[in-house]
Enzyme design. Structure first.
Site, PDB file in Angstrom:
ATOM      1  N   HIS A 141     -67.308  22.936 -12.350  1.00 27.60           N
ATOM      2  CA  HIS A 141     -68.392  22.407 -13.170  1.00 27.60           C
ATOM      3  C   HIS A 141     -69.250  21.432 -12.365  1.00 27.60           C
ATOM      4  O   HIS A 141     -68.735  20.678 -11.532  1.00 27.60           O
ATOM      5  CB  HIS A 141     -67.834  21.681 -14.395  1.00 27.60           C
ATOM      6  CG  HIS A 141     -66.930  22.523 -15.243  1.00 27.60           C
ATOM      7  ND1 HIS A 141     -65.555  22.457 -15.162  1.00 27.60           N
ATOM      8  CD2 HIS A 141     -67.219  23.462 -16.176  1.00 27.60           C
ATOM      9  CE1 HIS A 141     -65.037  23.321 -16.027  1.00 27.60           C
ATOM     10  NE2 HIS A 141     -66.017  23.942 -16.644  1.00 27.60           N
ATOM     11  N   HIS A 170     -68.044  14.013 -15.126  1.00 27.92           N
ATOM     12  CA  HIS A 170     -69.058  14.297 -16.164  1.00 27.92           C
ATOM     13  C   HIS A 170     -69.562  13.010 -16.820  1.00 27.92           C
ATOM     14  O   HIS A 170     -70.560  13.054 -17.549  1.00 27.92           O
ATOM     15  CB  HIS A 170     -68.500  15.223 -17.244  1.00 27.92           C
ATOM     16  CG  HIS A 170     -68.226  16.615 -16.763  1.00 27.92           C
ATOM     17  ND1 HIS A 170     -69.161  17.371 -16.108  1.00 27.92           N
ATOM     18  CD2 HIS A 170     -67.103  17.379 -16.819  1.00 27.92           C
ATOM     19  CE1 HIS A 170     -68.632  18.553 -15.798  1.00 27.92           C
ATOM     20  NE2 HIS A 170     -67.383  18.578 -16.206  1.00 27.92           N
ATOM     21  N   ASP A 229     -60.346  23.632 -10.900  1.00 29.32           N
ATOM     22  CA  ASP A 229     -60.612  24.682 -11.883  1.00 29.32           C
ATOM     23  C   ASP A 229     -61.504  25.770 -11.285  1.00 29.32           C
ATOM     24  O   ASP A 229     -61.857  26.724 -11.969  1.00 29.32           O
ATOM     25  CB  ASP A 229     -61.224  24.106 -13.171  1.00 29.32           C
ATOM     26  CG  ASP A 229     -62.290  23.073 -12.917  1.00 29.32           C
ATOM     27  OD1 ASP A 229     -62.708  22.910 -11.754  1.00 29.32           O
ATOM     28  OD2 ASP A 229     -62.718  22.420 -13.897  1.00 29.32           O
ATOM     29  N   ASP A 268     -65.473  20.946  -7.911  1.00 27.25           N
ATOM     30  CA  ASP A 268     -65.055  21.390  -9.248  1.00 27.25           C
ATOM     31  C   ASP A 268     -65.926  22.590  -9.662  1.00 27.25           C
ATOM     32  O   ASP A 268     -67.056  22.725  -9.194  1.00 27.25           O
ATOM     33  CB  ASP A 268     -65.257  20.229 -10.231  1.00 27.25           C
ATOM     34  CG  ASP A 268     -64.600  20.446 -11.577  1.00 27.25           C
ATOM     35  OD1 ASP A 268     -63.490  19.911 -11.782  1.00 27.25           O
ATOM     36  OD2 ASP A 268     -65.201  21.133 -12.435  1.00 27.25           O
TER      37      ASP A 268
HETATM   38 ZN   LIG Z   1     -64.229  21.171 -14.155  1.00 24.58          ZN
END
Ligand SMILES: [Zn+2]
Length: 305
Positions: free
Chosen positions: A165, A126, A243, A163
């Site tokens: 995200h 991120h 995740d 991931d």
């Molecule tokens: Zn994540």
């Protein structure tokens, strides 16, 4: 040649905050499962070295890197971004996390290892060119890619991010760099809510909450694998975020260990075909300890088989 597992005790000292999902126990869970899976007999465990500022500047704005260095508190923690806290030990942990990735690139590019996994925290995907975000300070996989291109003159590096995200930081850093093919699968709509339109070398794969492995595999088979094959990468890097496991309540995907194994083994086939099997994977998310440990073991087996 060996498979190298890189970590450092400092990565366990990063103070993400009380009750923060990025707990040091994540690294313990991975280590425990490596032993339980008997992988510790066949992998080469090495301690990371720290990344240098110059290596971080390859992927990040110089003023931003200097700001992180200057922000380390003498006591307690400070928040560089929401949920992204810097404690006394966090900078050193982040330098070992990025440095593990630099070290892994050196090992595979110098034919001292075929593949490497970096069991590190804080995660990185991120973190943008000039911004900390979502538990991340320095973008470890982006530092690895930028270092591989700068140090070894690579012209085609593939980064695969599974991931739950979106890897917004990695997209931000390489949006205008055609030497990088970035493939990110993620739950959508979901944090960080800023998926761009992508382009011919930024392949965003948004998938709905509730996605199961067969849907995941079909989408990747159709949308990514032919393009990675055509790109003919000289190095494959992985942002390994677990995740997306069905037990992990940070997201709402229903992937299981065999799905991580499948994707990793498909990438291994492409690595064998195009780049002497060179793969470097680094830990991103994955917060439910049992599922994380089992998933990392499956991922490592996918690279080794
Ligand atoms: Zn994540």
């Amino acid at each position: 040649m060996s498979f190298v597992f890189i970590s450092h005790p400092w990565c366990g000292l990063h103070e993400a905050g009380t009750d923060h999902p990025d707990s040091p126990d994540r690294l313990h869970a991975i280590n425990d499962q490596i032993i339980a899976s008997r992988l510790d007999f066949i992998i080469d465990k090495q301690q990371a070295i720290q990344a240098t500022k110059e290596q971080l500047y390859l992927a990040h704005d110089k003023a931003y890197v200097d700001h992180v260095f200057a922000s380390v508190p003498k006591e307690g923690v400070i928040e560089l971004a929401p949920d992204t806290q810097l404690g006394q030990h966090s900078l050193n942990a982040a330098l070992y996390a990025a440095g593990a990735n630099v070290m892994a690139v050196d090992l595979v590019m110098q034919n001292k290892a075929e593949q490497a996994f970096c069991a590190v925290r804080p995660p990185g995907h991120h973190a943008e060119h000039a911004r900390a975000m979502g538990f991340c300070f320095f973008n470890n996989v982006a530092v690895a890619a930028a270092y591989a291109m700068a140090q070894y003159g690579l012209e085609r590096v593939a980064i695969i991010d599974f991931d739950v995200h979106h890897g917004n930081g990695t997209e931000d850093i390489f949006f205008n760099d055609e030497r990088v093919l970035f493939c990110s699968s993620f739950e959508s709509p979901f944090f960080p809510y800023n998926m761009g339109p992508g382009n011919e070398h930024i392949l965003n794969l948004p998938l709905p909450a509730g996605t199961y492995g067969d849907e995941f595999m079909q989408a990747i088979s159709e949308q990514w694998l032919p393009k990675i094959d055509a790109f003919a990468p000289q190095l494959i890097l992985i942002s390994a975020g677990f995740d997306s496991h069905y037990e992990d309540d940070m997201g709402h995907f229903n992937l299981v260990e065999t799905d991580f194994y499948w994707l990793t083994a498909e990438l291994k086939k492409l690595a064998v075909k195009h780049c002497n099997a060179r793969m470097v994977s680094t830990l991103e998310g994955g917060y439910v300890l049992n599922a994380l440990g089992r998933s990392v073991a499956a991922h490592i087996k996918g690279m080794m088989d």
